[in-house]
Enzyme design. Structure first.
Site, short mmCIF file in Angstrom:
data_model
loop_
_atom_site.label_atom_id
_atom_site.label_comp_id
_atom_site.label_asym_id
_atom_site.label_seq_id
_atom_site.Cartn_x
_atom_site.Cartn_y
_atom_site.Cartn_z
N GLY A 72 27.66 -6.12 1.09
CA GLY A 72 28.68 -5.17 1.53
C GLY A 72 28.09 -4.06 2.35
O GLY A 72 26.91 -4.10 2.75
N PHE A 121 27.24 -1.07 1.52
CA PHE A 121 26.23 -0.24 0.89
C PHE A 121 25.01 -1.04 0.41
O PHE A 121 24.08 -0.46 -0.12
CB PHE A 121 26.82 0.52 -0.29
CG PHE A 121 27.67 1.69 0.14
CD1 PHE A 121 27.11 2.76 0.83
CD2 PHE A 121 29.03 1.71 -0.12
CE1 PHE A 121 27.89 3.83 1.23
CE2 PHE A 121 29.80 2.77 0.28
CZ PHE A 121 29.23 3.83 0.95
N GLY A 122 25.02 -2.36 0.56
CA GLY A 122 23.86 -3.13 0.14
C GLY A 122 24.22 -4.54 -0.28
O GLY A 122 25.36 -4.98 -0.14
N SER A 123 23.22 -5.26 -0.81
CA SER A 123 23.39 -6.64 -1.23
C SER A 123 23.39 -6.74 -2.75
O SER A 123 22.76 -5.94 -3.44
CB SER A 123 22.27 -7.50 -0.64
OG SER A 123 22.30 -7.47 0.77
N ASP A 166 38.49 2.64 -2.56
CA ASP A 166 38.15 1.37 -1.90
C ASP A 166 38.67 0.18 -2.70
O ASP A 166 37.95 -0.79 -2.93
CB ASP A 166 36.64 1.27 -1.69
CG ASP A 166 36.26 0.29 -0.57
OD1 ASP A 166 37.14 -0.03 0.26
OD2 ASP A 166 35.10 -0.15 -0.52
N GLY A 188 26.46 -11.59 -2.90
CA GLY A 188 27.31 -11.02 -1.86
C GLY A 188 26.61 -9.90 -1.13
O GLY A 188 25.50 -9.49 -1.48
#
Length: 421
Positions: free
Chosen positions: A114, A116-118, A232, A112
């Site tokens: 997002g 902030f990163g993978s 979140d 996935g």
């Protein structure tokens, strides 16, 4: 050794008025031979330039863009290193970046991606799979998201919170390594690609998942020595193991607070559109607290019951949006009446229960929302005792998207206001 050489050269050459470019070159030529086994020669030079200018009391005017970028990375890494050294007893295994490459097989399988990163699938031992989250190299983050993840998740041991296996921090290369969740994130099981309702679970299983998530959040709020606010909560951040046991994940926005702090101060809205509590957008709605996570959980709960998103397209214009919680509220309020709406449905008993609890959680005023402990009790209790809550005044299928989206982008400092209990 480096500092002694720098100081020696500094006193020797500044008295003679040697130009700074020559001065740095002389130091670079003499010192680089001592450190070229450990760092790149160019990086050594850039670091020495910064150190020399600091010793000379001058501003760093000779660095250029390459040097400035290097120093930002160096300073950020130093802050992270200080944090890791101070929290060694809390943190799991530290991995080298070369080990991360081996674990992920050169980042072969992406799970996935997002903000902030993978996230990549990895294997630390034969059959022992992990999820490796590579944090982005955004210079504005300055390592904050890495520290948030390690400081919060590193101290947690709960069946409904994802376990941190390890981490990596080498200059700008940072990663957090979690236990691998075989069934992925919850959104893949409750949302369909075409927007039609999707129900992969029985109502009993769906309630079981909801209770697990609620217990995980309650533990974050009250089960640790510090209060952990997630900020979140959403389907993408709820992971499911091989038995579909839910686990709260992704602590990049999380904050730690002493338990005695009933009011929390943050400088900007944080969260995801569609799940963020009103008080995080404007303090006119109330003060920020653990009730902000309760609001996000309520939005999540309604989506779980509906099998669809609360707002089909949060980034679209307001005229194209249907705010599902508003329809559900009207349905519950007028269950015995014929309603002139374009979305007809009948409610199962457990479905109705999840909707009612979700609507209580998304009350506009934080003081009107239940605590996560009360939410767990409501989910485990009898639905017959649940009453319909007041209708939140922000409900409006014609305006909610545009209003909230425009206020989400604000990065200004928001003043705290007192909330009447």
């Amino acid at each position: 050794m480096l500092l002694s050489i720098i100081e020696h050269k500094r006193y020797q050459f500044t008295k003679d008025g040697v130009a700074k470019t020559e001065y740095y070159s002389l130091v670079y030529l003499e010192v680089v031979e001592l450190v070229n086994r450990f760092v790149n020669a160019r990086e050594c030079y850039l670091l020495l330039v910064v150190l020399l200018e600091k010793l000379d009391g001058q501003k760093a005017q000779l660095l250029g863009e390459e040097g400035k970028e290097f120093w930002r990375n160096w300073a950020s890494t130093d802050a992270v290193e200080k944090f890791l050294q101070a929290h060694q007893s809390l943190t799991p295994t530290r991995y080298a970046y070369s080990e991360i490459i081996a674990i992920t097989r050169h980042f072969k399988e992406q799970l996935g991606k997002g903000g902030f990163g993978s996230v990549y699938k990895g294997e630390v031992a034969i059959g022992n799979f992990v999820a490796v989250k590579m944090l982005g190299s955004n210079p504005k983050c300055n390592g904050d998201e890495f520290i948030s993840e390690v400081s919060t998740i590193g101290r947690i041991r709960h069946v409904n919170v994802v376990r941190l296996v390890g981490y990596c921090s080498e200059r700008s290369k940072r990663a957090v390594i979690y236990e691998y969740m075989q069934n992925g994130s919850l959104d893949k099981h409750i949302f369909s690609s075409d927007g039609t309702p999707k129900h992969c679970f029985t109502w009993e299983k769906l309630k079981e998942i909801a209770i697990g998530v609620a217990r995980g959040i309650h533990y974050l709020h009250h089960g640790c020595d510090m209060t952990i606010l997630h900020f979140d909560i959403k389907p993408q951040n709820i992971l499911l193991d091989e038995n579909f046991t839910p686990k709260v994940s992704d602590f990049g926005l999380a904050k730690l607070y002493p338990k005695e702090h009933n009011v929390v101060s943050v400088s900007a809205a944080r969260g995801t559109i569609g799940y963020i509590a009103p008080e995080l957008v404007s303090r006119n709605f109330g003060t920020i607290s653990d009730k902000s996570d309760v609001y996000s959980f309520g939005m999540l709960l309604i989506e779980m019951a509906a099998g669809r998103r609360n707002v089909n397209n949060p980034n679209a214009g307001s005229s194209s949006q249907i705010y599902y919680p508003s329809l559900i509220y009207d349905k519950l309020k007028h269950e015995s009446e014929e309603m002139n709406i374009n979305y007809s449905f009948e409610l199962e008993e457990e479905e109705r229960k999840l909707y009612l609890i979700g609507l209580w959680c998304i009350q506009v005023r934080p003081s009107d929302r239940p605590s996560m402990e009360q939410v767990v009790q409501m989910l485990e209790g009898d639905a017959d005792f649940l009453q319909l809550p007041p209708k939140p005044f922000v409900y409006s299928s014609s305006s909610i998207g545009t209003t909230i989206h425009s206020r989400y982008t604000s990065n200004t400092e928001l003043p705290n206001i007192e909330e009447d209990e």
